[in-house]
Design a protein around this motif. Structure first.
Motif, short mmCIF file in Angstrom:
data_model
loop_
_atom_site.label_atom_id
_atom_site.label_comp_id
_atom_site.label_asym_id
_atom_site.label_seq_id
_atom_site.Cartn_x
_atom_site.Cartn_y
_atom_site.Cartn_z
N LEU A 1 0.78 -1.14 0.06
CA LEU A 1 0.12 0.03 -0.01
C LEU A 1 0.72 1.32 -0.08
O LEU A 1 0.61 2.12 -0.62
CB LEU A 1 -1.00 -0.02 1.30
CG LEU A 1 -2.13 -1.09 1.22
CD1 LEU A 1 -2.80 -0.94 2.35
CD2 LEU A 1 -2.91 -0.92 0.03
N ALA A 2 1.95 1.21 0.89
CA ALA A 2 2.90 2.30 1.00
C ALA A 2 3.26 2.64 -0.65
O ALA A 2 3.49 3.80 -0.88
CB ALA A 2 4.07 2.31 1.78
N LEU B 1 -3.12 5.13 3.34
CA LEU B 1 -3.05 3.76 3.09
C LEU B 1 -4.37 3.07 3.04
O LEU B 1 -4.66 2.26 2.00
CB LEU B 1 -2.18 2.94 4.08
CG LEU B 1 -0.80 3.49 4.14
CD1 LEU B 1 -0.02 2.58 5.21
CD2 LEU B 1 -0.10 3.41 2.88
N SER C 1 -6.04 1.55 -0.44
CA SER C 1 -6.70 0.18 -0.29
C SER C 1 -8.20 0.07 -0.97
O SER C 1 -8.41 -0.65 -2.01
CB SER C 1 -6.97 -0.37 1.16
OG SER C 1 -7.68 -1.62 1.28
#
Length: 86
Positions: free
Chosen positions: A50-51, A67, A71
């Motif tokens: 996610l980062a 984050l 998502s």
């Protein structure tokens, strides 16, 4: 809502702001993700995190996402987290 009865209680859909990326940007993001992390400078392993995706969005579109936002965005464009079995 006053005076609307049951219709005033009906869901208006999810709250919050809409997607900040246009359809063309979403397509460009999906294409960039398909190229894989190495194509974007992450050569140590071939997994999107996610980062990393948040950083990619910032690089490509100059927008910052949390984050959690990343998502949700990935889910909307058809990507899902994958679990590896050991």
């Amino acid at each position: 809502m006053a005076g609307q009865g049951a219709a005033g209680l009906a869901s208006k859909g999810p709250s919050g702001s809409g997607c900040r990326l246009s359809d063309a940007q979403l397509d460009a993001l999906a294409a960039a993700l398909e190229e894989g992390p190495a194509a974007h400078g992450w050569v140590e392993d071939q997994r999107w995190t996610l980062a990393r995706v948040a950083e990619l969005i910032a690089r490509l579109f100059r927008l910052r996402y949390t984050l959690r936002g990343v998502s949700l965005l990935l889910h909307c464009v058809g990507f899902s987290p994958q679990a590896r079995k050991h």
